[in-house]
Design an enzyme around this catalytic site. Structure first.
Site, PDB file in Angstrom:
ATOM      1  N   TYR A   1      20.785  -2.287 -21.901  1.00  0.00           N
ATOM      2  CA  TYR A   1      20.621  -2.577 -23.334  1.00  0.00           C
ATOM      3  C   TYR A   1      21.649  -1.858 -24.204  1.00  0.00           C
ATOM      4  O   TYR A   1      21.550  -1.914 -25.428  1.00  0.00           O
ATOM      5  CB  TYR A   1      19.241  -2.124 -23.828  1.00  0.00           C
ATOM      6  CG  TYR A   1      18.074  -2.520 -22.976  1.00  0.00           C
ATOM      7  CD1 TYR A   1      17.643  -3.842 -22.916  1.00  0.00           C
ATOM      8  CD2 TYR A   1      17.372  -1.570 -22.248  1.00  0.00           C
ATOM      9  CE1 TYR A   1      16.564  -4.198 -22.143  1.00  0.00           C
ATOM     10  CE2 TYR A   1      16.284  -1.922 -21.471  1.00  0.00           C
ATOM     11  CZ  TYR A   1      15.884  -3.237 -21.421  1.00  0.00           C
ATOM     12  OH  TYR A   1      14.811  -3.574 -20.661  1.00  0.00           O
TER      13      TYR A   1
ATOM     14  N   GLY B   1       3.011   1.662 -24.748  1.00  0.00           N
ATOM     15  CA  GLY B   1       3.602   2.212 -23.521  1.00  0.00           C
ATOM     16  C   GLY B   1       4.582   3.309 -23.890  1.00  0.00           C
ATOM     17  O   GLY B   1       4.317   4.503 -23.784  1.00  0.00           O
TER      18      GLY B   1
ATOM     19  N   CYS C   1      29.487   1.910  -8.118  1.00  0.00           N
ATOM     20  CA  CYS C   1      30.743   1.164  -8.262  1.00  0.00           C
ATOM     21  C   CYS C   1      30.611   0.026  -9.253  1.00  0.00           C
ATOM     22  O   CYS C   1      30.661  -1.157  -8.889  1.00  0.00           O
ATOM     23  CB  CYS C   1      31.173   0.632  -6.904  1.00  0.00           C
ATOM     24  SG  CYS C   1      31.328   1.972  -5.737  1.00  0.00           S
TER      25      CYS C   1
HETATM   26  N1  LLP Z   1       2.167  -5.275 -24.142  1.00  0.00           N
HETATM   27  C1  LLP Z   1       2.967  -6.281 -23.729  1.00  0.00           C
HETATM   28  C2  LLP Z   1       2.396  -7.627 -23.607  1.00  0.00           C
HETATM   29  C3  LLP Z   1       4.321  -6.024 -23.442  1.00  0.00           C
HETATM   30  O1  LLP Z   1       5.113  -7.017 -23.063  1.00  0.00           O
HETATM   31  C4  LLP Z   1       4.839  -4.705 -23.579  1.00  0.00           C
HETATM   32  C5  LLP Z   1       6.241  -4.393 -23.265  1.00  0.00           C
HETATM   33  C6  LLP Z   1       3.943  -3.678 -24.003  1.00  0.00           C
HETATM   34  C7  LLP Z   1       2.624  -4.008 -24.284  1.00  0.00           C
HETATM   35  C8  LLP Z   1       4.384  -2.248 -24.158  1.00  0.00           C
HETATM   36  O2  LLP Z   1       5.333  -2.127 -25.149  1.00  0.00           O
HETATM   37  P1  LLP Z   1       5.817  -0.671 -25.646  1.00  0.00           P
HETATM   38  O3  LLP Z   1       4.681  -0.038 -26.393  1.00  0.00           O
HETATM   39  O4  LLP Z   1       6.202   0.114 -24.469  1.00  0.00           O
HETATM   40  O5  LLP Z   1       6.977  -0.980 -26.527  1.00  0.00           O
HETATM   41  N2  LLP Z   1      12.478  -2.280 -20.656  1.00  0.00           N
HETATM   42  C9  LLP Z   1      12.556  -2.281 -22.093  1.00  0.00           C
HETATM   43  C10 LLP Z   1      11.198  -2.481 -22.727  1.00  0.00           C
HETATM   44  C11 LLP Z   1      10.504  -3.732 -22.275  1.00  0.00           C
HETATM   45  C12 LLP Z   1       9.148  -3.929 -22.915  1.00  0.00           C
HETATM   46  C13 LLP Z   1       8.390  -5.045 -22.300  1.00  0.00           C
HETATM   47  N3  LLP Z   1       7.070  -5.250 -22.818  1.00  0.00           N
HETATM   48  C14 LLP Z   1      13.216  -0.986 -22.549  1.00  0.00           C
HETATM   49  O6  LLP Z   1      13.599  -0.176 -21.698  1.00  0.00           O
HETATM   50  O7  LLP Z   1      13.409  -0.774 -23.753  1.00  0.00           O
END
Ligand code: LLP
Length: 440
Positions: free
Chosen positions: A343, A302, A369
């Site tokens: 985070y 992602g 706020c």
């Molecule tokens: N597959 C699964 C099963 C996942 O839980 C996730 C992300 C991905 C793929 C994609 O991961 P990526 O390639 O994007 O790292 N909100 C947080 C990140 C949460 C990720 C949740 N799962 C942030 O802003 O850092």
């Protein structure tokens, strides 16, 4: 007269001072103004207002292509993780490049289907809390694979498929008990986390699944967390998964897929290391343990696809000094971009038009706020005036999707830049839009 400065690329290939054309805003020297591809960000802020998410199509395409090149030696399908950025315009771009999708809710699946009904054949459905209604939608649309995360979920899927007279292709998401060495909120592969099935218990679940006529065991899946920069963690988890695949095959299970999840990190500090090199190292870590297994690899990236492609444009409303501490109060807030508040995440912030060379140390905060409503603390920035524009970088992933209406603030507009073309992919949300579903 100010000395001429050389153009500077902030994020390759598409975010740079100077830009690719000479249509610099009148009155501003070329190379002093930030461009996304051929479009001056200042002109976008004037035209569409702020806060504004701006994405580069070229950067997203380049990253998808880099993935394809790095993994060309193994049969694979890239399933872009919709949660990172689910705006339809982004999904359309990704689908157009031939990718599949990783979804974690019926809502995300509906977004994918809206973009392309036929994309369902390349969809994997992950997540610990799928409901019967979500399973039904996924079964009816003919997705490629369910990633199952518990015994109870397995039973519900078997029953739902039986009711619909369908068969569901499944993988079990195993928890390999590997540390991802990332922020604790986004680490998922340790035994104390809610995700997956402990790798030692997985065999029992595979046995149970194989006895269900409405389920077809096809794969093993794993995901250890997000923003992971140490590729050794990926290799370690794939080694454990590869061992499991060998054992399962010996027990007669027909394992075709291995889903390596997502998680590859990006450099928020702006180190200009080559993406090609990074992705090469990642591909080697993921594929080395699979040698000789003849599997079809699924990938769920992602952040590494969309993260660096997005900037959040915001205007400085006020300068303020409390005692000796300086604040820039900007018109974007934690409701637009939550990562710093949630985070403590670092996002580089740069002026859209390079002006003063004087540096100050300041906080960059939003109007909400809450003391937690900040984008940067004690940050070195060039001296900025009220009315100036700032760009917050690397917000293409987990930016707009984590947006909210806190303080009755409308969600930001989003535009997609493609060369010299600009498309509004999400309009700015009005207060009326926000109140529409509420009783009057
Ligand atoms: N597959 C699964 C099963 C996942 O839980 C996730 C992300 C991905 C793929 C994609 O991961 P990526 O390639 O994007 O790292 N909100 C947080 C990140 C949460 C990720 C949740 N799962 C942030 O802003 O850092």
């Amino acid at each position: 007269m100010k000395p001429a400065r050389h153009s500077q690329t902030l994020r390759s290939p598409a975010l740079a001072y100077g830009g690719a054309t000479s249509d610099a805003t009148p009155g501003i020297t070329r190379n002093e103004e930030l461009y996304c591809e051929a479009v001056a960000l200042r002109s976008l802020a004037t035209r569409h207002g702020t806060p504004l998410y701006v994405y580069s199509a070229a950067m997203i395409r380049a990253r998808l292509k880099a993935f394809a090149r790095a993994f060309r030696g193994v049969p694979h399908t890239l399933c872009y993780s919709v949660k990172a950025n689910s705006t339809l315009g982004i999904l359309r771009l990704v689908a157009g490049e031939g990718a599949g999708f990783d979804v974690v809710s019926g809502g995300e699946l509906q977004r994918v289907l809206r973009v392309n009904r036929k994309a369902a054949g390349k969809v994997v459905f992950s997540g610990v809390g799928k409901t019967a209604a979500e399973m039904e939608l996924a079964l009816r649309s003919g997705i490629m694979l369910f990633n199952i995360e518990s015994a109870s979920e397995l039973n519900l899927l078997a029953a739902t498929a039986a009711r619909l007279k369908k068969q569901a292709a499944i993988a079990i998401r195993v928890n390999p008990d590997v540390s991802a060495k990332t922020h604790p909120y986004i680490s998922t592969g340790l035994h104390q986390h809610k995700f997956g099935v402990p790798i030692l218990e997985a065999q029992t679940l595979y046995e149970r699944a194989a006895k269900q006529p409405t389920l077809k065991v096809e794969g093993v899946s794993v995901h250890i967390g997000s923003q992971i920069t140490d590729v050794g963690s990926f290799q370690e988890s794939m080694e454990r998964v590869a061992d499991l695949v060998r054992t399962l095959r010996e027990q007669g299970h027909d394992i075709r897929y291995i889903d390596a999840g997502g998680g590859l990190g990006i450099s928020y500090e702006g180190a200009q290391g080559s993406f090609e090199k990074q992705i090469g190292a990642y591909a080697r870590a993921v594929t080395a343990p699979l040698r000789g297994l003849r599997l079809h690899l699924l990938l769920e990236p992602g952040r590494s696809i969309v993260g660096p492609s997005g900037v959040l444009l915001t205007r400085v409303l006020y300068r303020k000094t409390n005692n000796r501490k300086r604040f820039l109060i900007v018109d974007a807030a934690m409701n637009d971009l939550l990562r710093p508040s949630l985070y403590g995440a670092y996002h580089e912030i740069v002026p859209v038009v390079r002006g003063s060379r004087e540096i100050e140390i300041t906080d960059v905060v939003g109007p909400i706020c809450e003391t937690g409503d900040f984008f940067a603390r004690d940050r070195k920035l060039s001296l900025t005036s009220e009315g100036d524009l700032l760009a917050i970088l690397d917000v293409g992933a987990y930016g707009s999707v984590l947006g909210s209406n806190y303080n009755t603030r409308g969600r930001a507009a989003e535009v997609l830049v493609d060369g010299a073309k600009v498309r509004v992919i999400r309009k700015r949300e009005s207060v009326e839009d926000q109140m529409r579903l509420e009783a009057r």
